[in-house]
Design an enzyme around this catalytic site. Structure first.
Site, PDB file in Angstrom:
ATOM      1  N   CYS A   3       0.862  -1.185   0.000  1.00 47.22           N
ATOM      2  CA  CYS A   3       0.000   0.000   0.000  1.00 47.22           C
ATOM      3  C   CYS A   3       0.894   1.229   0.000  1.00 47.22           C
ATOM      4  O   CYS A   3       1.589   1.489   0.988  1.00 47.22           O
ATOM      5  CB  CYS A   3      -0.897  -0.014   1.230  1.00 47.22           C
ATOM      6  SG  CYS A   3      -1.886   1.490   1.419  1.00 47.22           S
ATOM      7  N   THR A  55       6.115  14.542  -1.126  1.00 46.84           N
ATOM      8  CA  THR A  55       7.154  14.629  -2.154  1.00 46.84           C
ATOM      9  C   THR A  55       6.874  13.676  -3.319  1.00 46.84           C
ATOM     10  O   THR A  55       5.889  12.944  -3.321  1.00 46.84           O
ATOM     11  CB  THR A  55       8.528  14.271  -1.547  1.00 46.84           C
ATOM     12  OG1 THR A  55       8.556  12.843  -1.302  1.00 46.84           O
ATOM     13  CG2 THR A  55       8.781  15.024  -0.260  1.00 46.84           C
ATOM     14  N   HIS A  83       8.443  11.051  -3.860  1.00 44.51           N
ATOM     15  CA  HIS A  83       8.852   9.684  -3.521  1.00 44.51           C
ATOM     16  C   HIS A  83       7.763   8.674  -3.898  1.00 44.51           C
ATOM     17  O   HIS A  83       8.059   7.569  -4.361  1.00 44.51           O
ATOM     18  CB  HIS A  83       9.162   9.601  -2.029  1.00 44.51           C
ATOM     19  CG  HIS A  83       9.955   8.386  -1.675  1.00 44.51           C
ATOM     20  ND1 HIS A  83       9.538   7.492  -0.724  1.00 44.51           N
ATOM     21  CD2 HIS A  83      11.130   7.903  -2.158  1.00 44.51           C
ATOM     22  CE1 HIS A  83      10.421   6.503  -0.639  1.00 44.51           C
ATOM     23  NE2 HIS A  83      11.392   6.740  -1.482  1.00 44.51           N
TER      24      HIS A  83
HETATM   25  N1  LIG Z   1       6.015   5.668   1.572  1.00 43.90           N
HETATM   26  C1  LIG Z   1       5.773   4.315   1.419  1.00 43.90           C
HETATM   27  C2  LIG Z   1       6.796   3.382   1.297  1.00 43.90           C
HETATM   28  N2  LIG Z   1       8.104   3.780   1.325  1.00 43.90           N
HETATM   29  C3  LIG Z   1       9.188   2.858   1.621  1.00 43.90           C
HETATM   30  C4  LIG Z   1       9.699   2.091   0.384  1.00 43.90           C
HETATM   31  O1  LIG Z   1       8.735   1.152  -0.072  1.00 43.90           O
HETATM   32  C5  LIG Z   1      10.976   1.337   0.751  1.00 43.90           C
HETATM   33  O2  LIG Z   1      10.687   0.430   1.788  1.00 43.90           O
HETATM   34  C6  LIG Z   1      12.078   2.274   1.204  1.00 43.90           C
HETATM   35  O3  LIG Z   1      12.296   3.260   0.202  1.00 43.90           O
HETATM   36  C7  LIG Z   1      13.381   1.506   1.464  1.00 43.90           C
HETATM   37  O4  LIG Z   1      13.784   0.840   0.295  1.00 43.90           O
HETATM   38  N3  LIG Z   1       6.514   2.072   1.130  1.00 43.90           N
HETATM   39  C8  LIG Z   1       5.218   1.631   1.081  1.00 43.90           C
HETATM   40  O5  LIG Z   1       4.968   0.427   0.937  1.00 43.90           O
HETATM   41  N4  LIG Z   1       4.197   2.534   1.191  1.00 43.90           N
HETATM   42  C9  LIG Z   1       4.424   3.873   1.356  1.00 43.90           C
HETATM   43  O6  LIG Z   1       3.444   4.665   1.437  1.00 43.90           O
HETATM   44  C1  LIG Z   2       5.187   6.885  -0.888  1.00 40.94           C
HETATM   45  C2  LIG Z   2       6.128   7.525   0.053  1.00 40.94           C
HETATM   46  O1  LIG Z   2       7.306   7.203   0.125  1.00 40.94           O
HETATM   47  C3  LIG Z   2       5.604   8.706   0.801  1.00 40.94           C
HETATM   48  O2  LIG Z   2       4.497   8.283   1.557  1.00 40.94           O
HETATM   49  C4  LIG Z   2       6.654   9.295   1.721  1.00 40.94           C
HETATM   50  O3  LIG Z   2       6.113  10.517   2.192  1.00 40.94           O
HETATM   51  P1  LIG Z   2       6.824  11.904   1.811  1.00 40.94           P
HETATM   52  O4  LIG Z   2       6.712  12.061   0.283  1.00 40.94           O
HETATM   53  O5  LIG Z   2       6.032  12.974   2.537  1.00 40.94           O
HETATM   54  O6  LIG Z   2       8.256  11.827   2.250  1.00 40.94           O
END
Ligand SMILES: Nc1c(NC[C@H](O)[C@H](O)[C@H](O)CO)[nH]c(=O)[nH]c1=O
Ligand SMILES: CC(=O)[C@@H](O)COP(=O)(O)O
Length: 161
Positions: A88, A94, A96
């Site tokens: 999820c 950002t 990301h």
């Molecule tokens: N922001 C979310 C993440 N971020 C973490 C990445 O998936 C990963 O674990 C990290 O970058 C280390 O490699 N993951 C989710 O599953 N859901 C999010 O909302």
């Molecule tokens: C999908 C993600 O990595 C995100 O939820 C992280 O949150 P942010 O963009 O505010 O650092």
């Protein structure tokens, strides 16, 4: 068709092949576990309802959705007929979100090309937590159920192709 126009939990039970002889791997992201646990339960229950034996379902956990790629790759080597990758991803402040979603999408796509065990994409990519709640057992059903049905159908296609 958008999810809001169909319920993710609905499927034609008469159109599901027998799954009693199949083995499944489920890889679950721990990020947003209040959502991914619901997706995993929906997938597990659907496999059982369609005849899969509990001992033929292996479940692993990984830190986040991006790690679903590596976890699913290793699960493919575990003598299973299909893998369900559950995650999820929810939009933050950002970009990301964009990179995680694109990365896990492309990575799971690649696993379906590079190895002969299908990996089912059960990753929510939502704008808000409410959208995730709605799709993991809420008003729009449970995407884990949809993924389990897809896993059974793809395991059957793999066996017969
Ligand atoms: N922001 C979310 C993440 N971020 C973490 C990445 O998936 C990963 O674990 C990290 O970058 C280390 O490699 N993951 C989710 O599953 N859901 C999010 O909302
Ligand atoms: C999908 C993600 O990595 C995100 O939820 C992280 O949150 P942010 O963009 O505010 O650092």
């Amino acid at each position: 068709m958008a999810t809001i126009n169909r319920n993710l939990s609905d499927y034609d039970k008469t159109a599901i092949p027998s799954a009693k002889d199949f083995r499944f791997g489920i890889v679950v992201s721990e990020w947003n576990d209040s959502i991914t646990d619901g997706l995993q339960q929906g997938a597990y229950d659907t496999l059982i309802e369609n005849g899969v034996l509990p001992e033929n379902i292996t479940t692993w956990y990984v830190p986040g959705s991006f790690e679903l790629i590596y976890g699913s790759k290793k699960m493919q080597d575990q003598n299973v007929d299909a893998v369900i990758a559950i995650g999820c991803v929810i939009q933050g402040e950002t970009k990301h979100f964009d990179f995680v979603c694109e990365g896990v999408t492309q990575g799971i796509k690649d696993l379906n090309i590079l190895k002969d065990t299908p990996v089912i994409f059960c990753v929510l990519t939502d704008n808000t937590m409410q959208q995730s709640i709605d799709r993991s057992g809420g008003k729009h059903g449970n995407k884990g159920i949809e993924a389990a049905v897809a896993a059974i159908k793809m395991a059957d296609l793999r066996k017969n192709s």
